[in-house]
Design a protein around this motif. Structure first.
Motif, PDB file in Angstrom:
ATOM      1  N   ALA A   1       0.831  -1.202   0.000  1.00  0.00           N
ATOM      2  CA  ALA A   1       0.000   0.000   0.000  1.00  0.00           C
ATOM      3  C   ALA A   1       0.866   1.252   0.000  1.00  0.00           C
ATOM      4  O   ALA A   1       0.576   2.226  -0.717  1.00  0.00           O
ATOM      5  N   ASP A   2       1.926   1.246   0.789  1.00  0.00           N
ATOM      6  CA  ASP A   2       2.827   2.400   0.822  1.00  0.00           C
ATOM      7  C   ASP A   2       3.491   2.615  -0.535  1.00  0.00           C
ATOM      8  O   ASP A   2       3.585   3.752  -1.021  1.00  0.00           O
ATOM      9  N   ALA A   3       3.943   1.523  -1.162  1.00  0.00           N
ATOM     10  CA  ALA A   3       4.589   1.637  -2.476  1.00  0.00           C
ATOM     11  C   ALA A   3       3.599   2.104  -3.532  1.00  0.00           C
ATOM     12  O   ALA A   3       3.943   2.914  -4.410  1.00  0.00           O
ATOM     13  N   LEU A   4       2.371   1.621  -3.469  1.00  0.00           N
ATOM     14  CA  LEU A   4       1.355   2.027  -4.441  1.00  0.00           C
ATOM     15  C   LEU A   4       1.001   3.507  -4.290  1.00  0.00           C
ATOM     16  O   LEU A   4       0.795   4.206  -5.287  1.00  0.00           O
ATOM     17  N   ARG A   5       0.940   3.992  -3.058  1.00  0.00           N
ATOM     18  CA  ARG A   5       0.656   5.414  -2.848  1.00  0.00           C
ATOM     19  C   ARG A   5       1.771   6.281  -3.427  1.00  0.00           C
ATOM     20  O   ARG A   5       1.525   7.340  -4.003  1.00  0.00           O
ATOM     21  N   SER A   6       3.008   5.820  -3.273  1.00  0.00           N
ATOM     22  CA  SER A   6       4.156   6.632  -3.683  1.00  0.00           C
ATOM     23  C   SER A   6       4.480   6.519  -5.169  1.00  0.00           C
ATOM     24  O   SER A   6       4.976   7.480  -5.765  1.00  0.00           O
ATOM     25  N   HIS A   7       4.215   5.351  -5.761  1.00  0.00           N
ATOM     26  CA  HIS A   7       4.703   5.089  -7.113  1.00  0.00           C
ATOM     27  C   HIS A   7       3.620   4.697  -8.107  1.00  0.00           C
ATOM     28  O   HIS A   7       3.924   4.490  -9.286  1.00  0.00           O
ATOM     29  N   GLY A   8       2.383   4.580  -7.648  1.00  0.00           N
ATOM     30  CA  GLY A   8       1.301   4.251  -8.563  1.00  0.00           C
ATOM     31  C   GLY A   8       1.245   2.767  -8.882  1.00  0.00           C
ATOM     32  O   GLY A   8       1.961   1.946  -8.310  1.00  0.00           O
ATOM     33  N   THR A   9       0.385   2.419  -9.837  1.00  0.00           N
ATOM     34  CA  THR A   9       0.101   1.016 -10.130  1.00  0.00           C
ATOM     35  C   THR A   9       0.896   0.460 -11.305  1.00  0.00           C
ATOM     36  O   THR A   9       0.740  -0.714 -11.633  1.00  0.00           O
ATOM     37  N   ASP A  10       1.736   1.281 -11.917  1.00  0.00           N
ATOM     38  CA  ASP A  10       2.564   0.750 -13.004  1.00  0.00           C
ATOM     39  C   ASP A  10       3.504  -0.315 -12.432  1.00  0.00           C
ATOM     40  O   ASP A  10       4.245  -0.069 -11.474  1.00  0.00           O
ATOM     41  N   ARG A  11       3.475  -1.495 -13.046  1.00  0.00           N
ATOM     42  CA  ARG A  11       4.211  -2.627 -12.470  1.00  0.00           C
ATOM     43  C   ARG A  11       5.710  -2.390 -12.437  1.00  0.00           C
ATOM     44  O   ARG A  11       6.382  -2.716 -11.445  1.00  0.00           O
TER      45      ARG A  11
ATOM     46  N   LEU B   1       6.576   0.056  -9.731  1.00  0.00           N
ATOM     47  CA  LEU B   1       6.367  -0.548  -8.418  1.00  0.00           C
ATOM     48  C   LEU B   1       7.545  -1.455  -8.048  1.00  0.00           C
ATOM     49  O   LEU B   1       8.076  -1.389  -6.932  1.00  0.00           O
ATOM     50  N   ALA B   2       7.967  -2.286  -8.985  1.00  0.00           N
ATOM     51  CA  ALA B   2       9.102  -3.178  -8.717  1.00  0.00           C
ATOM     52  C   ALA B   2      10.387  -2.389  -8.488  1.00  0.00           C
ATOM     53  O   ALA B   2      11.225  -2.775  -7.666  1.00  0.00           O
ATOM     54  N   ALA B   3      10.535  -1.295  -9.208  1.00  0.00           N
ATOM     55  CA  ALA B   3      11.740  -0.466  -9.056  1.00  0.00           C
ATOM     56  C   ALA B   3      11.788   0.231  -7.699  1.00  0.00           C
ATOM     57  O   ALA B   3      12.847   0.746  -7.307  1.00  0.00           O
ATOM     58  N   SER B   4      10.668   0.235  -6.988  1.00  0.00           N
ATOM     59  CA  SER B   4      10.610   0.959  -5.715  1.00  0.00           C
ATOM     60  C   SER B   4      11.042   0.112  -4.516  1.00  0.00           C
ATOM     61  O   SER B   4      11.144   0.646  -3.403  1.00  0.00           O
ATOM     62  N   TRP B   5      11.325  -1.187  -4.703  1.00  0.00           N
ATOM     63  CA  TRP B   5      11.696  -2.024  -3.546  1.00  0.00           C
ATOM     64  C   TRP B   5      12.813  -1.395  -2.709  1.00  0.00           C
ATOM     65  O   TRP B   5      12.711  -1.361  -1.473  1.00  0.00           O
ATOM     66  N   PRO B   6      13.912  -0.906  -3.314  1.00  0.00           N
ATOM     67  CA  PRO B   6      14.994  -0.369  -2.474  1.00  0.00           C
ATOM     68  C   PRO B   6      14.640   0.929  -1.762  1.00  0.00           C
ATOM     69  O   PRO B   6      15.390   1.367  -0.882  1.00  0.00           O
ATOM     70  N   GLN B   7      13.512   1.541  -2.118  1.00  0.00           N
ATOM     71  CA  GLN B   7      13.101   2.796  -1.471  1.00  0.00           C
ATOM     72  C   GLN B   7      12.125   2.567  -0.323  1.00  0.00           C
ATOM     73  O   GLN B   7      11.740   3.507   0.370  1.00  0.00           O
ATOM     74  N   VAL B   8      11.705   1.321  -0.119  1.00  0.00           N
ATOM     75  CA  VAL B   8      10.727   1.009   0.929  1.00  0.00           C
ATOM     76  C   VAL B   8      11.314   1.331   2.302  1.00  0.00           C
ATOM     77  O   VAL B   8      12.456   0.978   2.616  1.00  0.00           O
ATOM     78  N   ALA B   9      10.529   2.005   3.118  1.00  0.00           N
ATOM     79  CA  ALA B   9      10.861   2.255   4.526  1.00  0.00           C
ATOM     80  C   ALA B   9       9.534   2.345   5.265  1.00  0.00           C
ATOM     81  O   ALA B   9       8.957   3.430   5.409  1.00  0.00           O
ATOM     82  N   VAL B  10       9.028   1.213   5.700  1.00  0.00           N
ATOM     83  CA  VAL B  10       7.679   1.119   6.262  1.00  0.00           C
ATOM     84  C   VAL B  10       7.763   0.570   7.682  1.00  0.00           C
ATOM     85  O   VAL B  10       8.482  -0.403   7.945  1.00  0.00           O
TER      86      VAL B  10
END
Length: 364
Positions: free
Chosen positions: A298-308, A311-320
C-alpha cells in the motif's frame, strides 16, 4: 466526468496466493489470509490508495507449484498491480519464476527458501528471512544448549534437503554431526529404534504436518529409551493451534523458529488484538507477515502508482513501519530477490507447564 470518477473509484487489485486446502498447510494459509485481509480493510478505512480501494483477489495454491504458476498467469491477466503471499517455499519459488517472467511485482510473505529464484531479479521481494539465516540461528541454539549430535527425520523435498544442508554446514565446523533418518522409508517405531542407536541427543522434524510429524512425536514421547531426547521442529509447525490440539502435552517442549520480536510495539499490539478477533485464536507470526505485506504494498502504491515496472523499481526505497519493526529491502549476498534482512528471529517452544503459552529460548 463520469468516466473520470468511475476510474478514480475502481479498485487497485492485489493478487493473493494462499494455501487454503490440503495438502497445503491450511492453518498457516488461514493466518496469512487473515493478516492480508485485515491490512486491506484498514487501508480502505483510511481512504485506500489515492482514493481508490484496495481489493484482494485470492487464489488457493493448495501447496501445488503448478497450480500457483497458473494462478500467477491468471492474476496477471486480470490486471493486478502486484502479487502477495504464499507460505510454502517450493510453491513460492514457482510463483516467483512466473512473476519474474511476466514482469509482475511479487512480495513474498512467508516462504524462506534461499533460492527463491534461479537468477537475481528485481521483480520479487521478500519479508520472511532466508532459510539459511533462520536455520543457522536454530543450529546455534542447539549447540548452545549442549546438542552437537543431531538426528533429522527427513522427507524428500528441496526445502527439507536445503534445511539439512544448512544445519550440517553450520554444525560440522563446530564439532557437530547431522545424522539423517529417512522418514518415508521408516515407520515411526523403526525410526525410534535407529534413533536409540545413533547417539543423537536431539531429533529434528524435517517432515510434513500433520503426518508423519504427529506420529513421530507420539512414538518418541512413548519410547522410554528416548526420554531424554530433545525433539525440535525448526520449520515452525508448533506455532499453530492445530499442533497443540492434535498432540496436546506431547507437542510442548519442542523448539521451533518464530519471526516475532520478544515484545511487540504499539502497532504490533494493536494488530495482534485485531487478528485475534478475526481468527478466534492467538495470531501466529504468519498472520503478522500477511499484514506487513499489504502495509508495504500500500505504501509503495501510494508513492509510485500502479505501473508494475515502477512498483518493482521501488523495492529499495521502501521504509515502512511494520508490526515487527521497520521494513527495508536490500540486496543480500546469496539471495536473488530484494530481502528484508532481517526480521526478528526467535527460537521458541510451548511451555510444558502450560502448552498454550510460549517460551522464548533464544533470540537473534
Amino acid at each position: 466526468m463520469k468516466a473520470a470518477r468511475s476510474d478514480q473509484q475502481s479498485a487497485v487489485r492485489i493478487g493473493a496466493l494462499v494455501p487454503l486446502s490440503r495438502p497445503g498447510w491450511v492453518g498457516a494459509g488461514r493466518h496469512l489470509l487473515a493478516g492480508l485481509e485485515l491490512a486491506v480493510s484498514e487501508v480502505n478505512a483510511a481512504g485506500g490508495v489515492g482514493g481508490r480501494p484496495l481489493e484482494l483477489v485470492v487464489r488457493d495454491t493448495a501447496a501445488d507449484p503448478q497450480r500457483a504458476a497458473a494462478a500467477v498467469e491468471e492474476l496477471a491477466g486480470l490486471g493486478v498491480a502486484a502479487l502477495a503471499g504464499e507460505y510454502h517455499s517450493v510453491v513460492a519459488r514457482a510463483a516467483a519464476a512466473r512473476a519474474d517472467a511476466l514482469g509482475l511485482p511479487f512480495l513474498c510473505s512467508s516462504a524462506v527458501l534461499d533460492a527463491l529464484t534461479e537468477e537475481p531479479t528485481g521483480w520479487v521481494a521478500r519479508l520472511a528471512p532466508a532459510q539459511s539465516h533462520g536455520w543457522q540461528t536454530y543450529a546455534g541454539f542447539l549447540l548452545g544448549s549442549g546438542h552437537s549430535r543431531i538426528a533429522v527425520a527427513a522427507e524428500p523435498s528441496v526445502y527439507w534437503a536445503s534445511g539439512a544442508r544448512i544445519l550440517r554446514n553450520h554444525l560440522a565446523p563446530r564439532g557437530g554431526t547431522v545424522i539423517e533418518l529417512d522418514a518415508r522409508a521408516l515407520t515411526p517405531a523403526a525410526l525410534c529404534d535407529q534413533l536409540v542407536g545413533s547417539g543423537a541427543t536431539a531429533l529434528l522434524l524435517l517432515v510434513g504436518f500433520p503426518e508423519p510429524a504427529a506420529s513421530i512425536v507420539t512414538s518418541v514421547r512413548r519410547d522410554q529409551r528416548l526420554a531424554e531426547i530433545l525433539i525440535g521442529a525448526p520449520a515452525g509447525q508448533p506455532e499453530f493451534a492445530e499442533w497443540s490440539a492434535l498432540l496436546g502435552d506431547d507437542g510442548a517442549g519442542i523448539p521451533f523458529l518464530r519471526y516475532l520480536p520478544e515484545r511487540l510495539g504499539p502497532l504490533g499490539l494493536r494488530v495482534g488484538t485485531a487478528l485475534h478477533e478475526r481468527l478466534g485464536e492467538a495470531p501466529s507470526f504468519v498472520a503478522f507477515e500477511g499484514y506487513d505485506t499489504v502495509a508495504v504494498l500500500a505504501d509503495a502504491l501510494r508513492s509510485h502508482g500502479t505501473d508494475r515496472a515502477r512498483l518493482a523499481a521501488s523495492w529499495p526505497q521502501v521504509a515502512v513501519e511494520g508490526t515487527r519493526g521497520r521494513i527495508r529491502f536490500s540486496r543480500t549476498p546469496g539471495i536473488g530477490v530484494w530481502q528484508w534482512a532481517w526480521p526478528p528471529t526467535q527460537v521458541v517452544d510451548r511451555d510444558p507447564a502450560a502448552p498454550d503459552r510460549f517460551r522464548v529460548l533464544h533470540s537473534a
